[in-house]
Motif scaffolding. Sequence first.
Motif, mmCIF file in Angstrom:
data_model
loop_
_atom_site.group_PDB
_atom_site.id
_atom_site.type_symbol
_atom_site.label_atom_id
_atom_site.label_comp_id
_atom_site.label_asym_id
_atom_site.label_seq_id
_atom_site.Cartn_x
_atom_site.Cartn_y
_atom_site.Cartn_z
ATOM 1 N N ASN A 158 0.860 -1.182 0.000
ATOM 2 C CA ASN A 158 0.000 0.000 0.000
ATOM 3 C C ASN A 158 0.898 1.234 0.000
ATOM 4 O O ASN A 158 1.916 1.254 0.691
ATOM 5 C CB ASN A 158 -0.893 0.055 1.245
ATOM 6 C CG ASN A 158 -1.749 -1.179 1.425
ATOM 7 O OD1 ASN A 158 -2.439 -1.591 0.514
ATOM 8 N ND2 ASN A 158 -1.704 -1.769 2.607
ATOM 9 N N ASN B 11 -5.521 -5.655 -7.811
ATOM 10 C CA ASN B 11 -6.104 -4.733 -6.843
ATOM 11 C C ASN B 11 -6.617 -5.506 -5.640
ATOM 12 O O ASN B 11 -7.194 -6.588 -5.795
ATOM 13 C CB ASN B 11 -7.282 -3.970 -7.460
ATOM 14 C CG ASN B 11 -6.861 -3.009 -8.541
ATOM 15 O OD1 ASN B 11 -6.015 -2.166 -8.331
ATOM 16 N ND2 ASN B 11 -7.457 -3.159 -9.722
ATOM 17 N N THR B 12 -6.427 -4.960 -4.438
ATOM 18 C CA THR B 12 -7.128 -5.521 -3.295
ATOM 19 C C THR B 12 -8.593 -5.092 -3.370
ATOM 20 O O THR B 12 -8.969 -4.184 -4.122
ATOM 21 C CB THR B 12 -6.532 -5.044 -1.969
ATOM 22 O OG1 THR B 12 -6.797 -3.634 -1.821
ATOM 23 C CG2 THR B 12 -5.035 -5.305 -1.903
ATOM 24 N N GLU C 30 -2.899 3.579 -3.335
ATOM 25 C CA GLU C 30 -2.883 2.405 -4.213
ATOM 26 C C GLU C 30 -2.678 1.185 -3.323
ATOM 27 O O GLU C 30 -1.851 1.211 -2.405
ATOM 28 C CB GLU C 30 -1.774 2.507 -5.241
ATOM 29 C CG GLU C 30 -1.702 1.351 -6.223
ATOM 30 C CD GLU C 30 -2.853 1.335 -7.217
ATOM 31 O OE1 GLU C 30 -3.029 0.301 -7.890
ATOM 32 O OE2 GLU C 30 -3.577 2.341 -7.333
ATOM 33 N N SER C 31 -3.433 0.108 -3.581
ATOM 34 C CA SER C 31 -3.377 -1.090 -2.747
ATOM 35 C C SER C 31 -3.410 -2.327 -3.639
ATOM 36 O O SER C 31 -4.398 -2.562 -4.343
ATOM 37 C CB SER C 31 -4.562 -1.112 -1.767
ATOM 38 O OG SER C 31 -4.534 -2.258 -0.950
ATOM 39 N N GLN C 32 -2.325 -3.121 -3.611
ATOM 40 C CA GLN C 32 -2.192 -4.289 -4.476
ATOM 41 C C GLN C 32 -1.796 -5.515 -3.654
ATOM 42 O O GLN C 32 -1.214 -5.387 -2.577
ATOM 43 C CB GLN C 32 -1.122 -4.033 -5.542
ATOM 44 C CG GLN C 32 -1.417 -2.865 -6.469
ATOM 45 C CD GLN C 32 -2.356 -3.229 -7.599
ATOM 46 O OE1 GLN C 32 -2.267 -4.320 -8.162
ATOM 47 N NE2 GLN C 32 -3.257 -2.322 -7.940
ATOM 48 N N ARG D 11 -13.543 -2.816 -4.817
ATOM 49 C CA ARG D 11 -13.368 -3.719 -5.965
ATOM 50 C C ARG D 11 -14.123 -5.017 -5.713
ATOM 51 O O ARG D 11 -14.329 -5.430 -4.574
ATOM 52 C CB ARG D 11 -11.887 -4.015 -6.168
ATOM 53 C CG ARG D 11 -10.999 -2.785 -6.242
ATOM 54 C CD ARG D 11 -11.007 -2.152 -7.609
ATOM 55 N NE ARG D 11 -10.227 -0.914 -7.639
ATOM 56 C CZ ARG D 11 -9.814 -0.337 -8.760
ATOM 57 N NH1 ARG D 11 -10.090 -0.882 -9.933
ATOM 58 N NH2 ARG D 11 -9.118 0.785 -8.714
ATOM 59 N N ASN E 208 -8.854 3.909 -4.164
ATOM 60 C CA ASN E 208 -7.943 4.948 -4.663
ATOM 61 C C ASN E 208 -8.100 6.322 -3.995
ATOM 62 O O ASN E 208 -7.157 7.109 -3.997
ATOM 63 C CB ASN E 208 -8.033 5.121 -6.170
ATOM 64 C CG ASN E 208 -7.611 3.864 -6.913
ATOM 65 O OD1 ASN E 208 -8.364 3.335 -7.729
ATOM 66 N ND2 ASN E 208 -6.422 3.370 -6.640
ATOM 67 N N ASN F 27 -9.123 -1.240 -2.761
ATOM 68 C CA ASN F 27 -8.387 -0.256 -3.548
ATOM 69 C C ASN F 27 -9.344 0.709 -4.236
ATOM 70 O O ASN F 27 -9.477 0.727 -5.471
ATOM 71 C CB ASN F 27 -7.487 -0.950 -4.572
ATOM 72 C CG ASN F 27 -6.473 -0.007 -5.170
ATOM 73 O OD1 ASN F 27 -6.155 1.019 -4.577
ATOM 74 N ND2 ASN F 27 -5.962 -0.349 -6.337
ATOM 75 N N GLN G 220 -15.227 -2.649 -10.332
ATOM 76 C CA GLN G 220 -15.307 -1.683 -9.231
ATOM 77 C C GLN G 220 -16.722 -1.128 -9.118
ATOM 78 O O GLN G 220 -17.366 -0.798 -10.121
ATOM 79 C CB GLN G 220 -14.309 -0.536 -9.458
ATOM 80 C CG GLN G 220 -14.193 0.431 -8.301
ATOM 81 C CD GLN G 220 -13.110 1.474 -8.524
ATOM 82 O OE1 GLN G 220 -12.691 1.718 -9.656
ATOM 83 N NE2 GLN G 220 -12.643 2.100 -7.459
#
Length: 358
Positions: A217, A254-255, A242-244, A297, A260, A258, A323
Amino acid sequence: SPQYRQNFQRGTLQVNALLNHKFNVNHVLRAGAYITRRNYNLLDSSYSFRRGGFTDLRNLQGSNMLYQPYVNWQYRINDEWEMNTGLHTVITPENEQYSIEPRWGMSYRLNPKSSLNLGYGLHSQLPNELLQYSQEELSDGSIYQPNINLSYTKSHHFVAGYQLAFLRSWNFKAEAYYQNIYNAAVDAFPNSYSSLNSGSFDFALPDSAQSTGRGYNYGLDITVEKFMDKGFYFLSTLSVFESQYRASDGVWRNTAFNGNYVWNVVSGKEFVLSAANSKSRHILTVDGKLTLAGGQRYTPILLELSRSLGEGIFDEANAFSAQYDPYFRADIRIGYKIAGAKVTQEWAVDIQNFTNQD
């Protein structure tokens, strides 16, 4: 028709002890510990079409201990520089695991109204309880817990910030951060599952998991605040991020969280209606809150295949690629306050989500 049943009971007893010693104006040492006893009684089951009835997923009761000793040293180098450093420890005797976590922070005062700060910390999170205590019945009737020894999920946290006091009672703060996550629980069979999405709309759990998942993150938090002055206050917080994550199939995605961005605004104003020499003060208050956030998401459904099979089949190869719409909400509160010499009363009306946003 019922497909899942659950009856969980949990209890927690925690003791916290702290020793603080100030050697002089420059050095302060703190040492302490959190000791937690967690009791649990977990029973849940799902319907098995193969067996024609409900099969236990978990049926166990017991307790475990969690120890968290720590030590912190605050060093005031001079009027501008100050450092905080220490160690935090997590110990769970149940599965013979522990984690020693360094923490460090440094702040620099640029002038009486502004400062900079840097920080680092290693942080641990205990495994998902539902996953860790899952059970399997072997062919001989014995019970096996494949995930009891899952590792802690760990994360390196880095942060840098700037703070400024300006005008009258206004404060500005900006903070950038980065989190490098490892040891997340993922499915032993290659697919898109990760415990980093726990708490979203994804409720599925693998039968057997391993602690090889990754994630990260990063983002920027900006806060503008006006403290209460002349009956008016204001607070605005904006977070862009951003979260992956990466599961056992090796694909970065993407988590579920995420979105954004998240923006919140809270503000209010007091209007004094009575004269200054009145025995009681009559005050009209108006407060409001606005929230705007990017949608969570989700994994799209394979509609035609789901229709043909009669149950929801999701496109796991493209997990969390879709999303939801952005989320907006507005709340307002109108109040009337009477402040007397001995008694204060307030009447208020809250209108939550007054724009009727889904």
